[in-house]
Scaffold this motif. Structure first.
Motif: not given
Length: 136
Positions: A34-36, A38, A136, A51-52, A32
């Protein structure tokens, strides 16, 4: 016949050891970043970015995709490449000098985008402001 099989097994073990040495961490590995985002680094040099972020335009460089990665042991840098579309390719070179000392290298720290090429390559395939990568 047993001697040939034994020799073949040793050669395969050496090849596996040399291949594993080409990465700064055991592969395959998913981090991972960043928050958005992987990133999955395959042993074959394949990179998969998830990505989200969802885009309303195509092509969307921030939505992830598939590319390649390589490791330069001498410089201790990783280069990731991705074709956003046939005429738009981006490349990034990362330095992650701090690595956890556990067996799976579960944290890469101090990650910095050292260089990049291509339009908006500071945002894709991985966001430039990603200093810590967690396995992860």
């Amino acid at each position: 016949m047993n001697a040939v099989a034994f020799l073949f097994a040793i050669v395969l073990a050496l090849v596996a050891t040399v291949s594993a040495a080409k990465a700064p961490f055991p592969v395959p590995a998913t981090y991972k970043v960043s928050n958005t985002h992987s990133a999955t680094f395959g042993a074959d040099g394949k990179l998969t970015v998830k990505s989200t972020i969802r885009c309303t335009r195509i092509p969307c460089h921030e939505a992830g995709g598939v590319g390649t990665w390589s490791y330069d042991a001498k410089a201790d840098t990783m280069t990731v490449r991705m074709a956003i579309n046939p005429s738009w390719t981006v490349a990034q070179t990362w330095s992650c000098p701090a690595k956890s000392r556990d067996m799976n290298v579960s944290v890469l720290g101090g990650c910095k985008l050292v260089s990049f090429s291509g339009a908006q390559a500071d945002k894709a395939p991985l966001p430039a402001n990603a200093p810590t990568w967690t396995r992860q």
